[in-house]
Design an enzyme around this catalytic site. Structure first.
Site, PDB file in Angstrom:
ATOM      1  CE  LYS A   1       0.025   5.357 -17.334  1.00  0.00           C
ATOM      2  NZ  LYS A   1      -1.367   5.382 -17.836  1.00  0.00           N
TER       3      LYS A   1
ATOM      4  CD  GLU B   1      11.074  -0.610 -23.778  1.00  0.00           C
ATOM      5  OE1 GLU B   1      12.136  -1.242 -23.693  1.00  0.00           O
ATOM      6  OE2 GLU B   1       9.968  -1.172 -23.784  1.00  0.00           O
TER       7      GLU B   1
ATOM      8  NE  ARG C   1       2.978  11.974  -8.832  1.00  0.00           N
ATOM      9  CZ  ARG C   1       2.255  11.676  -7.749  1.00  0.00           C
ATOM     10  NH1 ARG C   1       2.560  10.596  -7.033  1.00  0.00           N
ATOM     11  NH2 ARG C   1       1.236  12.419  -7.387  1.00  0.00           N
TER      12      ARG C   1
ATOM     13  CG  LEU D   1       8.579   8.652 -11.073  1.00  0.00           C
ATOM     14  CD1 LEU D   1       9.218   7.285 -10.847  1.00  0.00           C
ATOM     15  CD2 LEU D   1       7.581   8.977  -9.952  1.00  0.00           C
ATOM     16  CG  ASN D   2      14.356  13.837 -12.758  1.00  0.00           C
ATOM     17  OD1 ASN D   2      14.227  14.784 -13.533  1.00  0.00           O
ATOM     18  ND2 ASN D   2      15.446  13.663 -12.036  1.00  0.00           N
ATOM     19  N   PRO D   3      11.190  15.033 -14.517  1.00  0.00           N
ATOM     20  CG  PRO D   3       9.747  16.839 -14.307  1.00  0.00           C
ATOM     21  CD  PRO D   3      10.651  15.937 -13.507  1.00  0.00           C
ATOM     22  CE  LYS D   4      17.930  19.073 -15.758  1.00  0.00           C
ATOM     23  NZ  LYS D   4      19.073  19.761 -15.106  1.00  0.00           N
ATOM     24  CB  THR D   5      16.067  11.478 -15.793  1.00  0.00           C
ATOM     25  OG1 THR D   5      14.954  11.345 -14.910  1.00  0.00           O
ATOM     26  CG2 THR D   5      17.238  12.060 -15.041  1.00  0.00           C
TER      27      THR D   5
ATOM     28  N   GLY E   1      21.287   4.135 -17.830  1.00  0.00           N
ATOM     29  CA  GLY E   1      21.180   5.447 -18.457  1.00  0.00           C
ATOM     30  C   GLY E   1      19.795   6.032 -18.266  1.00  0.00           C
TER      31      GLY E   1
END
Lengths: 201, 755, 316
Positions: free
Chosen positions: B711, B715, B638, B640-644, B492
C-alpha cells in the site's frame, strides 16, 4: 573524473563559439564583459563572462557542471554549496569574476558514479537523500565541514569555546543547518556523515 | 491484467529482491551531481535561450497596459510573450487559475510575461524592465471573514456533508463533551528544485523536459492549454527535485518555456525564481476546523462531528480535512461538513497527504484533549474507540487526491464495510513499548531537564490507499538484461529502485541486470506519483507486464508458463533449466500490460495506519520548542524496500515537524499575498531541528491492494505527527495551542516566571 | 541585476578614490547580501569595486590591549580567533549564531555591519517601502510585522537590523575605522554607526559616500561572563526574533545589548545600572517607550525572560 571533465570541456568549447557574436555585442555595447580564470576540479578554466554571472551560473551554464544546484539563488538553501580554497561557500551569492586564481571543487570533482568519494558512498549506503536536488550541496558541505571541525572552528552549540571540538550529533546537525533538505533526509545524512567522520578519525 | 480477486501466492512472495533494503539504483547519479534535472539538459538541448517569468504585482484586477519597449530593446533579448501576443490559450482542466494572466489578474505573482534572452543575466534584467499599469480591484483574502459566506463543497466526488444517525442529539446527551476550534495555516511545498522546464519545438511537435509528477496528465494539460493535439506533445521528466504535490500539475514554467521557444524560434528554458514560486504556484490551503466529540463517562465515543472551512479561487476545491474523521474512530452518531470560501489568494491545491494532513493536525489534538477530560491515557482512549469497519457507512470513501478525478465510477455504500487490514492498535502497543510511554506523566509541566521543560505526545497516523491503473513495458534484451519503461516518475520516492526490484524478482535476475527508464511520455502510462499511490500501483503495473513477458519467454523456450520458475538467470521446470537470455537469442522480447482494478477497494476499505510518538523540550525562559525524540510505527501493507520506505516516512515526519512548529504562509489581508515568499522567511526544518528518527514497520501484507500486496506509505508519515508534537508541547508546558504553527509567542505569556 | 563595470581594487585609498570618481559605485567583499539585493534590483550599483584584494584580513592587538579586526576578516575567522574566543567570547558566540557555515566563510566584518534589513516588504519590490523607495510608505506597519522593531521605530519604518555580530560589537563598544577618497580616516563609535529610521530610513549608517570601512577595533577585554542568546523559531539558520548579548561581572554589574528589536543594535547604558536588581528592572528601562505591535508584543516578554535566564546562569 576523466569522463566528466572531457564532457564539460567539449561542451564549453561549443558554447564559446555559439556565444562569440554575443560577446562582441556585449563588448561593443557595455563594458560589463570580464575575463576570469580559475581552477575547477583540478582543471584550469578561463572564461569571458558577463560580470553579473554568479559562480553558480558560471559552473552550471558555462562549464556545464550542473551538479551544483540552484534551489533559491538567494543563499537561503545551500544547494549551490561548492568548495573554494578548501572552504564551503554558497556559489549563488558570489560573482564568478571575484574568483580570479581560486581553486574550486564541485560535486563532480569529489567522485564519479564509478568511483565514489567516501562521503558520496556513505550517502548512498545510508539513503541520505531522496529527490537528490539538495544532495550535491549537502555532500560538498559535509566534506568541508569535517575539515572545519578539525581546524577547531566553533559552532553555535560548542559548549566551551576554548576546548577541542568533538563532532557530537548536535555539532554535526548545527553545522549542516545551512543545507536544507525538504525530503527530510536529515537523520540519514547525519548517519552518513558520522560514519565518514569516524572513519577519518 | 485485471486485479479483481484477492492476491494469492505469486513470484513476488519469494522476496529475494522485493522487500530487501537495497540502496537506490539512482544513488550514484544523484550523489555525484550527474543526474540531470529539467533545467540542466545541455546534453539534449545545447542551445537553449533563457526565459525569465514576470509575476503580477497585484492580487486582483486588470492589466491596463504593459510597456515592453525598454525590455525589447535590451541587449540579448530575443522575445517577450504576454497574454497580448501569446495567441489563444485555454485553462488547463486541472488548473484553477490561468498560467499566463492578463488582462485579468487572478492572484498575486500570476505570470504575466516571459522575457527570453541569450543569457540568464540578460533575461532577468530585461524582465525587470517591464512597466505594467494595473487597475487594482478589491479582493477577498481573509478565510475567517469568508466563513459566513462559504459554500458547501464536496471533497472530489464526495458530498459536502455526511451524517450517520443523529449527531446533534447524541452530542447533546453525551456526559463528556469537547467542542473546540483548530486552525492550520497556508503551507508551501518548498521542494528544493523550483519548477523548471526546457522546451523545444520541431515543427508543430513540442518536447518539454520538465519537473513533473504526473506525465500523462501533463501531456493532456499542455495540449489543452496550447490548443494542440496530445500526440504532438512529449514530456520528459526522469529526475524531479521534489514535488510533494507542487508538481502534480503543469505550471507556468512549462507553458511559458513553450511559448517563449515558439516566439524566439529556438529552445528556451525557464525556472521559476524562488521568490515567485510561493505565490505563482499552488499551496496547501489554511483551514478552520470545529471538532465536537461526545463520549460516555468511560470513554466510548457516542458522537463525533467535524466541520472544516478552507478557501480557494472561484472554481477551486476545498481541503479535505474531515476525511479521516469518517473512518478512524468508532461512534454511532456522526457528521462532517466541508465549506469553501471564495478567496483571491493564489491557487490552493494538493500538498503531501491533502486532507488527512490538516485534518489529523486538528482531530488528534482533539483526541488528546478528550482523553485528558476523561482522565484516560490518550493511547487507551484511542484503542477503546478502535473500529474494524468503516463507521461512516452512508458516505462514499472520501479522497481529495486529484487522482480520484480518474475514478471510474461513484463508489457505492455498503453496510459494515471492513478494512482490508487495520493494525492501529498494534501500532500503538508496539510504539508505546519502544518509546517508553509508560514513563509519561499525564499531568503537564512536571518534567524538567535543566533549562528545558520536557513532554511527550502521541497521535494516530491514518491515510487511505488508492488504486489506479498503471502500465509498463518490460523487455528482455538479447544480453539477458531486462529493461523496464513506464512514464512513472521518481520524485525522491524510490520508484527507480522498487520498480527495478519488482522486475528483478519477477524475471529471476539480479537487480544489477535491470535497467529502469522513467518519466517519458513515450512510455506506457503509469499511475504517476502523488497521494501515496505511486509505489503500489506502478510496481503492480510492472508486475502485470512481467507476467506477460514470462509467458512469452516460457513459450519461446518451450515451457508450460504455469510451471516455469524464474530464478538465478534461468527458467526452470522439473529438471530442465534454460538460461533466461536464450529466450532473446533471436531478438529482444517485449511485453506491455497494465494493472487494472476490480471492486476490491469498494468491498474493503484500504487504508494505512500508524502511531507517532514525539518528545519535545521547551526552553523554560524563551519558550523555544525543540524536538528531541521521534518514533513512528506504521502498518502499510508489504514494504517493498524498507530502506527507501523508511526514508519516505521519516521525511514526512520532518515535514510534519515543520507544520507543527514553524511553517506558515502569512497572508497580508490588505494586499492579498503570501508575504514570506522565500526560504529565509518561510521556514522549514533544518538539520538542527530534527533528532534521530526511529521508525518501525509492522509485518503486513494486504492481498486486497494488488499482486504486490503493498500500500502507500509516503504520506502516512506526515499524518498526525504535527499533533503528536503539539500534544507533547502541551505535556511539557500545560499550554494548549490550537492554532498552528505552535510557536514560542503562543506559549510565552503562559509559562511560569523565570528564576 | 543591472549591468555594472567591475574593478579589482589594490589599496584602500584606491578603492575609496574609485568610489568617489564613479557615480553609483559600491564596494563588494563577501557579497552575500549585496548580490542578493542586486538580483532583485533593490541595489543597482553602476560600478562594483571588489575590495577582496586589499589585505584587510588581519586581526591585530592594539596598544590599548584590544583588537583591530580587518574589514575583510571573514566571520568564520573572527569567530575562531583564539583571542576573540578567550577574551571576547560574546562576539564569537554572536558570529556563530548567525547565518550558516557557508555564509560565515564568505561574509566579512565590514559587510556584516552593513547588512540591510530582512523586512519582507523591503525585499518585495511590488510593495511600498520607505527604505527602498523613500516616500512610498511602509508595508509592514499595518502588515506582517511579527519580527519587526518594538523600540526606536518610526511611522516611516519598523524594520530591524538583522546582524548578530553587530549586537556584540555594540556591547563591546567597538569603533568603526574608515577611509575616504581624500585619504582622511576617522573612527566612528559603533553606537553612532547605525541610525534609527526617523523620517529617512534609507539612511542606515553614518558612512559618507564612498567611505570605506578598513577595520573595527575592540577596546581592551571586559572580563566577566559572556552570553549571546539568540531566540528563534527554527533551531538554526534563522534571523533572531530577539537576541540578548550580555557581559556579567562577578558583582552582578555588566552590559546588555539586544538584537531583533530595533533598527540598530539596541543598548541603553543607563539600564545597565539596574543589572543587580534583575531582568525586570533592566528590561523596563531598556525598552522604555517601546511600542510593540499586536504581532510582536511577545518580544518584550522574550527580552525580559531571556535576560532573566542569563542573569540566573551568571549567578550560577
Amino acid at each position: 573524473m576523466g569522463t566528466a571533465a572531457s564532457v564539460a570541456l567539449g561542451a564549453t568549447a561549443g558554447r564559446a563559439e555559439a556565444q562569440a557574436p554575443l560577446a562582441q555585442t556585449l563588448a561593443a555595447g557595455t563594458p560589463s564583459l570580464s575575463k576570469v580564470s580559475f581552477t575547477v576540479n583540478g582543471a584550469a578554466r578561463e572564461l569571458e563572462l558577463d560580470a553579473r554571472t554568479t559562480l553558480l551560473d558560471a559552473l552550471r551554464e558555462h562549464l556545464h557542471l550542473t551538479g551544483s544546484k540552484k534551489g533559491c539563488d538567494q543563499g537561503q538553501c545551500g544547494a549551490c554549496t561548492v568548495i573554494v580554497g578548501g572552504r564551503r561557500v554558497t556559489s549563488c551569492l558570489t560573482l564568478a569574476v571575484m574568483h580570479q586564481g581560486h581553486d574550486i571543487t564541485t560535486i563532480e570533482g569529489l567522485g564519479t558514479p564509478e568511483n565514489l568519494h567516501p562521503m558520496q558512498a556513505a550517502f548512498v549506503k545510508h539513503d541520505g537523500y531522496q529527490c537528490g536536488y539538495c544532495t550535491p550541496g549537502q555532500i560538498c558541505s559535509a566534506v568541508a565541514m569535517l575539515n572545519e571541525v578539525k581546524a577547531g572552528i566553533p559552532s553555535h552549540v560548542t559548549a566551551d569555546l576554548n576546548a577541542d571540538i568533538e563532532l557530537t550529533n548536535a555539532e554535526l546537525r548545527e553545522r549542516m543547518s545551512g543545507n536544507i533538505c525538504r525530503c527530510g533526509a536529515y537523520s540519514n545524512i547525519a548517519e552518513a556523515i558520522t560514519e565518514v567522520a569516524g572513519r577519518q578519525a | 491484467m485485471k486485479f479483481d480477486a484477492p492476491a494469492t501466492t505469486n513470484p513476488i512472495d519469494q522476496l529475494k529482491v522485493v522487500g530487501q533494503p537495497v540502496d537506490r539504483i539512482d544513488g550514484p547519479l544523484k550523489t555525484t551531481g550527474t543526474a540531470r534535472y529539467a533545467y540542466e539538459r545541455h546534453d539534449a538541448v545545447p542551445n537553449a535561450a533563457y526565459g525569465y517569468v514576470v509575476g503580477s504585482a497585484i492580487a486582483k484586477g486588470r492589466i491596463k497596459s504593459i510597456d515592453v519597449a525598454a525590455a525589447k530593446a535590451a541587449l540579448g533579448v530575443l522575445a517577450i510573450v504576454t497574454a497580448e501576443n501569446a495567441g489563444k490559450l485555454e485553462k488547463g482542466r486541472l488548473n484553477t487559475a490561468k498560467l499566463l494572466g492578463g488582462p485579468e489578474i487572478q492572484h498575486y505573482h500570476q505570470a504575466i510575461a516571459v522575457v527570453v534572452a541569450e543569457t540568464f543575466e540578460q533575461a532577468r534584467d530585461a524582465g525587470q524592465m517591464l512597466r505594467v499599469d494595473y487597475d487594482r480591484e478589491q479582493g477577498s483574502f481573509d478565510l475567517r471573514g469568508g466563513m459566513d459566506t462559504a459554500k458547501p463543497a464536496g471533497i472530489t466526488a464526495g458530498p459536502p456533508d455526511t451524517a450517520v444517525g443523529n449527531f446533534g442529539s447524541a452530542f447533546a446527551a453525551a456526559p463528556v463533551q469537547l467542542d473546540e476550534t483548530y486552525t492550520t495555516p497556508d503551507e508551501s511545498h518548498a521542494m528544493m528544485e523550483p519548477h523548471a522546464s526546457t522546451a523545444a519545438w520541431d515543427g508543430d511537435k513540442l518536447t518539454i523536459w520538465t519537473s513533473n509528477q504526473m506525465i500523462a496528465w501533463g501531456v493532456g494539460e499542455v495540449a489543452k492549454t496550447l490548443n494542440m493535439p496530445k500526440e504532438n506533445v512529449r514530456l520528459i521528466s526522469p529526475f524531479v527535485g521534489g514535488g510533494f504535490g507542487a508538481k502534480l500539475f503543469v505550471r507556468s514554467d512549462a507553458i511559458l518555456a513553450a511559448l517563449g521557444a515558439r516566439a524566439a524560434g529556438r529552445p528556451v528554458k525557464v525556472t521559476l525564481q524562488r521568490a515567485l514560486v510561493i505565490n505563482n504556484t499552488t499551496h496547501r490551503p489554511a483551514t478552520i476546523q470545529r471538532i465536537r466529540i461526545g463520549t460516555t463517562r468511560d470513554g466510548k465515543i457516542t458522537a463525533v462531528g467535524h466541520e472544516s472551512w478552507s478557501g480557494d479561487l472561484t472554481g477551486g476545491k476545498p481541503d479535505g480535512a474531515v476525511s479521516q474523521t469518517r473512518m478512524l474512530y468508532a461512534g454511532a452518531d456522526r457528521m462532517t461538513a466541508t465549506r469553501l470560501a471564495a478567496l483571491d489568494l493564489p491557487e490552493s491545491n494538493a500538498m503531501r497527504a491533502p486532507g488527512e494532513a490538516t485534518g489529523m493536525m486538528a482531530l488528534e489534538i482533539a483526541m488528546d484533549e478528550m482523553a485528558e477530560r476523561l482522565g484516560m491515557d490518550p493511547i487507551e482512549f484511542r484503542i477503546l474507540n478502535d473500529t474494524q469497519v468503516v463507521p461512516d457507512v452512508a458516505s462514499k470513501p472520501p479522497s481529495q487526491d486529484p487522482q480520484a478525478i480518474n475514478n471510474r465510477e461513484a463508489q457505492s455504500p455498503s453496510k459494515d464495510k471492513p478494512f482490508s487490514q487495520r493494525q492501529l492498535v498494534q501500532c500503538f502497543r508496539t510504539g508505546a513499548e519502544r518509546f517508553g510511554w509508560d514513563k509519561r506523566i499525564a499531568q503537564p509541566g512536571q518534567v524538567r531537564d535543566g533549562r528545558w521543560l520536557v513532554g511527550i505526545g502521541v497521535a494516530s497516523a491514518f491515510r487511505n490507499n488508492q488504486l489506479t491503473k498503471s502500465a509498463a513495458r518490460v523487455r528482455l534484451e538479447t544480453d539477458g538484461t531486462v529493461t523496464v519503461e513506464t512514464d512513472m516518475t521518481d520524485i525522491g520516492t524510490g520508484s527507480y529502485t522498487i520498480i527495478g526490484q519488482t522486475a528483478a524478482e519477477m524475471m529471476g535476475v539480479p537487480l544489477q541486470k535491470v535497467a529502469v527508464r522513467l518519466g517519458d511520455s513515450s512510455f506506457p502510462i503509469s499511475s504517476g506519483s502523488g497521494g501515496q499511490w505511486g509505489g503500489n500501483n506502478s510496481t503492480a503495473g510492472v508486475y502485470a507486464a512481467c507476467v506477460k513477458l514470462r509467458e512469452m519467454v516460457a513459450q519461446k523456450l518451450g515451457f508450460n508458463s504455469a510451471e516455469a520458475a524464474f530464478s538465478d538467470g534461468e527458467v526452470r521446470a522439473g529438471n530442465r533449466a534454460v538460461p533466461l537470455a536464450d529466450a532473446a537469442r533471436d531478438g529482444s522480447l517485449s511485453a506491455e500490460d497494465a494493472i487494472e482494478y476490480g471492486d476490491l477497494d469498494k468491498k474493503f476499505q484500504q487504508s494505512t495506519f500508524g502511531a507517532h510518538f514525539v518528545e519535545v523540550v521547551v526552553d523554560a525562559a524563551t519558550a523555544e520548542i525543540r524536538v528531541r525524540r521521534m518514533l513512528a510505527v506504521c502498518a502499510a501493507g508489504r514494504i517493498l524496500n524498507p530502506k527507501t520506505a523508511r526514508s519516505q516516512v521519516i521525511g514526512a515526519m520532518t515535514m510534519g515537524v515543520g507544520a507543527a512548529l514553524m511553517e506558515e504562509l502569512v497572508v497580508d489581508k490588505r494586499v492579498g499575498f503570501f508575504v514570506n515568499h522565500d526560504l529565509a522567511s518561510y521556514e522549514v526544518p533544518v538539520h538542527a531541528d530534527i533528532p534521530h528518527q526511529d521508525m518501525i514497520f509492522l509485518d503486513e501484507t494486504d492481498p486486497m491492494s494488488s499482486p504486490m500486496k503493498a500500500k502507500g506509505v509516503a504520506e502516512l508519515g506526515i499524518c498526525g505527527v504535527a499533533a503528536a508534537v503539539a500534544n507533547a508541547v502541551y505535556n511539557a508546558t500545560g499550554v494548549r495551542v490550537r492554532d498552528y504553527p505552535v510557536t514560542l509567542d503562543k506559549l510565552i505569556a503562559k509559562l511560569p516566571a523565570v528564576g | 541585476m543591472k549591468p555594472f563595470t567591475y574593478e579589482r581594487a589594490n589599496s584602500p585609498a584606491q578603492a575609496a578614490a574609485s568610489a568617489s570618481r564613479v557615480d553609483g559605485a559600491k564596494f563588494v567583499a563577501g557579497g552575500t547580501n549585496l548580490l542578493d539585493l542586486m538580483k532583485l534590483q533593490i541595489e543597482t550599483p553602476k560600478h562594483l569595486i571588489d575590495v577582496n584584494g586589499l589585505g584587510l584580513d588581519k586581526i591585530e592587538e592594539t596598544a590599548e590591549g584590544g583588537l583591530r579586526i580587518g574589514a575583510l576578516v571573514r566571520n568564520t575567522d573572527l569567530a575562531s580567533d583564539k583571542r576573540v574566543r578567550k577574551d571576547f567570547a560574546v562576539l564569537s558566540r554572536a558570529l556563530v549564531a548567525g547565518a550558516n557555515g557557508q555564509l560565515r566563510n564568505q561574509a566579512t566584518t565590514a559587510g556584516n555591519l552593513l547588512q540591510r534589513t530582512r523586512c519582507p516588504y523591503f525585499y518585495d519590490t511590488n510593495q511600498p517601502c520607505n527604505k527602498r523607495q523613500p516616500g512610498s510608505g511602509c508595508g509592514a506597519l499595518q502588515g506582517f510585522n511579527r519580527s519587526h522593531a518594538i523600540v526606536g521605530a518610526s511611522d516611516a519604518c519598523i524594520a530591524v537590523h538583522p546582524s548578530d555580530m553587530a549586537v556584540a560589537m555594540r556591547l563591546l563598544d567597538a569603533k568603526v575605522e574608515t577611509v575616504r577618497a581624500d585619504g582622511a580616516v576617522r573612527s566612528i563609535p559603533i553606537a553612532d554607526f547605525h541610525r534609527l529610521p526617523g523620517d529617512t530610513p534609507q539612511v542606515e549608517t553614518a558612512l559618507g559616500a564612498g567611505e570605506l570601512i578598513t577595520s573595527v577595533t575592540l577596546p581592551k577585554p571586559l572580563g566577566g561572563a559572556h552570553f549571546y542568546r539568540k531566540v528563534r523559531d527554527r533551531a538554526s539558520f534563522a534571523f533572531a526574533l530577539v537576541s540578548v548579548a550580555a557581559v556579567v561581572q562577578r558583582d552582578g554589574s555588566g552590559r546588555v545589548a539586544l538584537g531583533g528589536v530595533a533598527h540598530k543594535p539596541w543598548r541603553v547604558e543607563a539600564a545597565e545600572q539596574k543589572m543587580p536588581q534583575g531582568a525586570k528592572a533592566v528590561t523596563a528601562e531598556l525598552l522604555a517607550g517601546a511600542k510593540p505591535t499586536e504581532q510582536n508584543a511577545f518580544k518584550v516578554a522574550v527580552v525580559e525572560r531571556t535576560l532573566g535566564a542569563v542573569l540566573a546562569e551568571a549567578k550560577g
